[in-house]
Scaffold this motif. Structure first.
Motif, PDB file in Angstrom:
ATOM      1  N   ASP A  21       0.857  -1.183   0.000  1.00 53.17           N
ATOM      2  CA  ASP A  21       0.000   0.000   0.000  1.00 53.17           C
ATOM      3  C   ASP A  21       0.893   1.233   0.000  1.00 53.17           C
ATOM      4  O   ASP A  21       2.073   1.180   0.389  1.00 53.17           O
ATOM      5  CB  ASP A  21      -0.911  -0.007   1.244  1.00 53.17           C
ATOM      6  CG  ASP A  21      -2.007   1.041   1.146  1.00 53.17           C
ATOM      7  OD1 ASP A  21      -2.975   0.805   0.398  1.00 53.17           O
ATOM      8  OD2 ASP A  21      -1.904   2.085   1.812  1.00 53.17           O
ATOM      9  N   ASP A  22       0.342   2.377  -0.430  1.00 56.31           N
ATOM     10  CA  ASP A  22       1.146   3.600  -0.461  1.00 56.31           C
ATOM     11  C   ASP A  22       0.988   4.430   0.803  1.00 56.31           C
ATOM     12  O   ASP A  22       1.481   5.551   0.881  1.00 56.31           O
ATOM     13  CB  ASP A  22       0.788   4.437  -1.703  1.00 56.31           C
ATOM     14  CG  ASP A  22      -0.706   4.723  -1.796  1.00 56.31           C
ATOM     15  OD1 ASP A  22      -1.438   4.406  -0.830  1.00 56.31           O
ATOM     16  OD2 ASP A  22      -1.143   5.248  -2.835  1.00 56.31           O
ATOM     17  N   GLU A  23       0.303   3.865   1.802  1.00 54.82           N
ATOM     18  CA  GLU A  23       0.095   4.580   3.060  1.00 54.82           C
ATOM     19  C   GLU A  23       0.775   3.807   4.197  1.00 54.82           C
ATOM     20  O   GLU A  23       0.315   2.743   4.627  1.00 54.82           O
ATOM     21  CB  GLU A  23      -1.409   4.718   3.346  1.00 54.82           C
ATOM     22  CG  GLU A  23      -1.719   5.539   4.582  1.00 54.82           C
ATOM     23  CD  GLU A  23      -3.208   5.623   4.849  1.00 54.82           C
ATOM     24  OE1 GLU A  23      -3.575   5.984   5.975  1.00 54.82           O
ATOM     25  OE2 GLU A  23      -4.004   5.314   3.931  1.00 54.82           O
ATOM     26  N   PHE A  50       4.288  -1.956  -6.519  1.00 51.41           N
ATOM     27  CA  PHE A  50       3.845  -3.247  -7.020  1.00 51.41           C
ATOM     28  C   PHE A  50       5.032  -4.111  -7.457  1.00 51.41           C
ATOM     29  O   PHE A  50       5.052  -5.322  -7.207  1.00 51.41           O
ATOM     30  CB  PHE A  50       2.879  -3.048  -8.188  1.00 51.41           C
ATOM     31  CG  PHE A  50       2.272  -4.322  -8.686  1.00 51.41           C
ATOM     32  CD1 PHE A  50       1.286  -4.967  -7.947  1.00 51.41           C
ATOM     33  CD2 PHE A  50       2.672  -4.887  -9.886  1.00 51.41           C
ATOM     34  CE1 PHE A  50       0.715  -6.147  -8.401  1.00 51.41           C
ATOM     35  CE2 PHE A  50       2.105  -6.072 -10.345  1.00 51.41           C
ATOM     36  CZ  PHE A  50       1.124  -6.703  -9.594  1.00 51.41           C
ATOM     37  N   ASP A  51       6.017  -3.512  -8.070  1.00 48.51           N
ATOM     38  CA  ASP A  51       7.188  -4.271  -8.513  1.00 48.51           C
ATOM     39  C   ASP A  51       7.930  -4.879  -7.324  1.00 48.51           C
ATOM     40  O   ASP A  51       8.447  -6.000  -7.404  1.00 48.51           O
ATOM     41  CB  ASP A  51       8.140  -3.380  -9.318  1.00 48.51           C
ATOM     42  CG  ASP A  51       7.569  -3.031 -10.684  1.00 48.51           C
ATOM     43  OD1 ASP A  51       6.630  -3.719 -11.129  1.00 48.51           O
ATOM     44  OD2 ASP A  51       8.053  -2.049 -11.299  1.00 48.51           O
ATOM     45  N   VAL A  67      -3.123  -6.181  -0.930  1.00 42.68           N
ATOM     46  CA  VAL A  67      -2.589  -5.189  -1.859  1.00 42.68           C
ATOM     47  C   VAL A  67      -3.670  -4.190  -2.252  1.00 42.68           C
ATOM     48  O   VAL A  67      -4.820  -4.550  -2.488  1.00 42.68           O
ATOM     49  CB  VAL A  67      -1.995  -5.883  -3.120  1.00 42.68           C
ATOM     50  CG1 VAL A  67      -3.033  -6.747  -3.809  1.00 42.68           C
ATOM     51  CG2 VAL A  67      -1.422  -4.854  -4.089  1.00 42.68           C
ATOM     52  N   ASN A  68      -3.304  -2.923  -2.321  1.00 42.60           N
ATOM     53  CA  ASN A  68      -4.218  -1.879  -2.750  1.00 42.60           C
ATOM     54  C   ASN A  68      -4.427  -1.993  -4.257  1.00 42.60           C
ATOM     55  O   ASN A  68      -3.468  -2.079  -5.022  1.00 42.60           O
ATOM     56  CB  ASN A  68      -3.662  -0.502  -2.396  1.00 42.60           C
ATOM     57  CG  ASN A  68      -4.720   0.582  -2.484  1.00 42.60           C
ATOM     58  OD1 ASN A  68      -5.461   0.677  -3.462  1.00 42.60           O
ATOM     59  ND2 ASN A  68      -4.785   1.414  -1.459  1.00 42.60           N
ATOM     60  N   GLU A  69      -5.689  -1.989  -4.681  1.00 51.34           N
ATOM     61  CA  GLU A  69      -5.985  -2.173  -6.108  1.00 51.34           C
ATOM     62  C   GLU A  69      -5.382  -1.064  -6.957  1.00 51.34           C
ATOM     63  O   GLU A  69      -5.090  -1.271  -8.135  1.00 51.34           O
ATOM     64  CB  GLU A  69      -7.501  -2.268  -6.331  1.00 51.34           C
ATOM     65  CG  GLU A  69      -8.333  -1.112  -5.826  1.00 51.34           C
ATOM     66  CD  GLU A  69      -8.442   0.010  -6.838  1.00 51.34           C
ATOM     67  OE1 GLU A  69      -8.191  -0.240  -8.031  1.00 51.34           O
ATOM     68  OE2 GLU A  69      -8.745   1.141  -6.423  1.00 51.34           O
ATOM     69  N   SER A  70      -5.145   0.106  -6.369  1.00 48.34           N
ATOM     70  CA  SER A  70      -4.575   1.223  -7.131  1.00 48.34           C
ATOM     71  C   SER A  70      -3.121   0.966  -7.528  1.00 48.34           C
ATOM     72  O   SER A  70      -2.607   1.602  -8.451  1.00 48.34           O
ATOM     73  CB  SER A  70      -4.664   2.515  -6.322  1.00 48.34           C
ATOM     74  OG  SER A  70      -3.880   2.439  -5.151  1.00 48.34           O
ATOM     75  N   LEU A  71      -2.449   0.025  -6.841  1.00 44.40           N
ATOM     76  CA  LEU A  71      -1.059  -0.292  -7.162  1.00 44.40           C
ATOM     77  C   LEU A  71      -0.944  -1.327  -8.278  1.00 44.40           C
ATOM     78  O   LEU A  71       0.110  -1.466  -8.894  1.00 44.40           O
ATOM     79  CB  LEU A  71      -0.334  -0.822  -5.923  1.00 44.40           C
ATOM     80  CG  LEU A  71      -0.196   0.110  -4.714  1.00 44.40           C
ATOM     81  CD1 LEU A  71       0.620  -0.580  -3.631  1.00 44.40           C
ATOM     82  CD2 LEU A  71       0.475   1.425  -5.117  1.00 44.40           C
ATOM     83  N   ILE A  72      -2.027  -2.057  -8.549  1.00 49.57           N
ATOM     84  CA  ILE A  72      -1.981  -3.140  -9.528  1.00 49.57           C
ATOM     85  C   ILE A  72      -2.196  -2.557 -10.928  1.00 49.57           C
ATOM     86  O   ILE A  72      -3.228  -1.926 -11.191  1.00 49.57           O
ATOM     87  CB  ILE A  72      -3.055  -4.189  -9.225  1.00 49.57           C
ATOM     88  CG1 ILE A  72      -2.914  -4.701  -7.778  1.00 49.57           C
ATOM     89  CG2 ILE A  72      -2.958  -5.362 -10.198  1.00 49.57           C
ATOM     90  CD1 ILE A  72      -3.985  -5.673  -7.353  1.00 49.57           C
ATOM     91  N   PRO A  73      -1.243  -2.756 -11.845  1.00 48.12           N
ATOM     92  CA  PRO A  73      -1.324  -2.137 -13.180  1.00 48.12           C
ATOM     93  C   PRO A  73      -2.589  -2.497 -13.947  1.00 48.12           C
ATOM     94  O   PRO A  73      -3.206  -1.651 -14.584  1.00 48.12           O
ATOM     95  CB  PRO A  73      -0.072  -2.682 -13.889  1.00 48.12           C
ATOM     96  CG  PRO A  73       0.859  -3.063 -12.790  1.00 48.12           C
ATOM     97  CD  PRO A  73      -0.004  -3.517 -11.662  1.00 48.12           C
ATOM     98  N   ASN A  74      -2.999  -3.765 -13.908  1.00 43.65           N
ATOM     99  CA  ASN A  74      -4.210  -4.174 -14.610  1.00 43.65           C
ATOM    100  C   ASN A  74      -4.804  -5.396 -13.912  1.00 43.65           C
ATOM    101  O   ASN A  74      -4.145  -6.071 -13.123  1.00 43.65           O
ATOM    102  CB  ASN A  74      -3.940  -4.471 -16.092  1.00 43.65           C
ATOM    103  CG  ASN A  74      -2.894  -5.565 -16.267  1.00 43.65           C
ATOM    104  OD1 ASN A  74      -3.151  -6.728 -15.985  1.00 43.65           O
ATOM    105  ND2 ASN A  74      -1.707  -5.179 -16.733  1.00 43.65           N
TER     106      ASN A  74
END
Length: 417
Positions: A21-23, A50-51, A67-74
């Motif tokens: 997550d980014d938080e 994500f990487d 995992v936060n869905e905003s981090l997943i590319p697709n």
């Protein structure tokens, strides 16, 4: 058995969790909670990209990823994460309620969860592993080796909620095994025991009361205790077959049993020559019940279609995990099921990581009618309800023919996915 062992973690397998997550505050809060709690979950890594997540799960053993869905590319990467990391669970979090409403998940190993959900829901989701096909399930159902064991078996019927029918199941399942020629002992460890009532036995004339008095006198000779126990046993007849009963003692005696006293009684009971020793007990998570939960070769959890009440099963499952008895067979039975209720069987299975083994239909008037007349339902062999009791008995000892048990153990077509 050491009572100090129960809260410990020394023998339990920790479930490894990675958070992406980014938080940082969010990740630290979850990590700190599971670090300080007595749960089996352990956050082993926190990443913000994500990487970095993919790199970590490729090179380390991980069970669950949050995992936060905003981090997943697709969206394609959701399934790829499961495959690359050999995960048992992927929990995708989001604070976008539109995604929550629109997203349809096709893989049972993936859960979508609102990011700021209470931690209790997080825990139930993380521990809701698929019922089949994974060797990392927290709460296994059947151990093949012990399932085939033909030596003495001890079976505990237990529910963390009273009034769900454990005594009715204990009496009728035990009776079905006795009718099949098995030597059966029913032991009533409930605080307010009702097995003696079911068989119309004299109240407190014999039973565990004499055994507890023996122990309270400070006598510790197991052979003497066995003699007292033999004298305390009462024999009844069901459909022409004998079945032995150890009735419950007075409520004060039953409620004050310690872990050590219960262990001692169990040791003497196991010295008696029975094929099956079946225990009924009350709902509290007392020292007495912890001893029973630990010592039983087969554990039958009984639940009803009361969803809110069944959440209390989680605390019992947690105790079972800590006791760490890998050879124990465990079954989940739904009692009093009516298909019109729309009870979420699948959700309960996922919540407990356990498959429903049998369903007993709702027949309250019939069950109560027999109870009021002091008649055991096993006396009426052609009663349809007996097929369901035989189904449960067959889980413990597979000696019944297909015609004697309920089809698919009472599980209606379409009830289970």
């Amino acid at each position: 058995m050491d009572i100090d062992f129960i809260p410990g973690k020394s023998q339990q397998q920790l479930v490894k969790v990675v958070i992406a997550d980014d938080e940082k505050v969010y990740m630290n809060d979850i990590s700190s909670y599971y670090e300080q709690s007595e749960d089996v979950l352990q956050v082993v890594q926190m990443v913000e990209r994500f990487d970095d997540l993919k790199l970590y799960i490729l090179n380390h053993s991980v069970d669950i990823v949050i995992v936060n869905e905003s981090l997943i590319p697709n969206e394609m990467e959701w399934g790829q994460l499961l495959k690359d990391g050999d995960l048992v669970k992927l929990v995708v979090i989001t604070d976008n309620l539109q995604i929550m409403n629109e997203k349809e998940l096709k893989d049972e190993r993936i859960d979508l969860l609102y990011k700021y959900t209470p931690i209790g829901t997080y825990t139930s989701k993380l521990l809701s592993f698929p019922v089949k096909g994974k060797d990392k399930d927290i709460f296994t159902q059947v151990n093949p080796a012990s399932k085939e064991d033909t030596t003495q078996k001890s079976i505990l019927f237990y529910s963390p909620k009273g009034g769900v029918g454990t005594t009715t199941l204990t009496v009728n399942v035990g009776s079905q095994l006795a009718i099949k020629g098995k030597k059966v002992l029913l032991v009533d460890f409930a605080v307010f025991g009702h097995i003696s009532v079911a068989f119309s036995l004299p109240q407190r004339s014999k039973g565990l009361s004499d055994i507890i008095s023996f122990i309270e006198q400070g006598r510790d000779n197991v052979d003497e205790l066995k003699e007292v126990m033999n004298e305390a046993v009462q024999t009844v007849s069901v459909h022409g077959k004998e079945i032995d009963v150890l009735s419950a003692g007075p409520p004060l005696k039953m409620s004050s049993l310690t872990l050590e006293q219960t262990d001692y009684i169990m040791k003497a009971i196991y010295m008696m020559e029975y094929d099956h020793i079946i225990f009924d007990t009350s709902s509290e998570l007392s020292e007495k019940n912890i001893s029973l939960l630990n010592a039983s070769t087969d554990l039958v959890f009984v639940m009803t279609t009361d969803v809110s009440a069944n959440w209390s099963l989680l605390s019992s499952v947690d105790v079972i995990r800590r006791l760490n008895n890998p050879l124990q067979n465990r079954y989940l039975v739904i009692n009093g099921y009516h298909e019109s209720i729309g009870f979420p069987v699948r959700e309960v299975e996922e919540m407990l990581s356990m498959q429903v083994s049998a369903i007993v239909p709702y027949k309250y008037d019939q069950v109560q009618g027999f109870a009021n007349r002091g008649t055991i339902m096993a006396e009426k062999p052609f009663l349809k309800l007996n097929k369901h009791y035989r189904s449960i008995a067959n889980l413990i000892d597979p000696i019944f023919s297909q015609s004697e048990v309920a089809k698919r153990n009472g599980l209606k077509k379409g009830v289970l996915a």
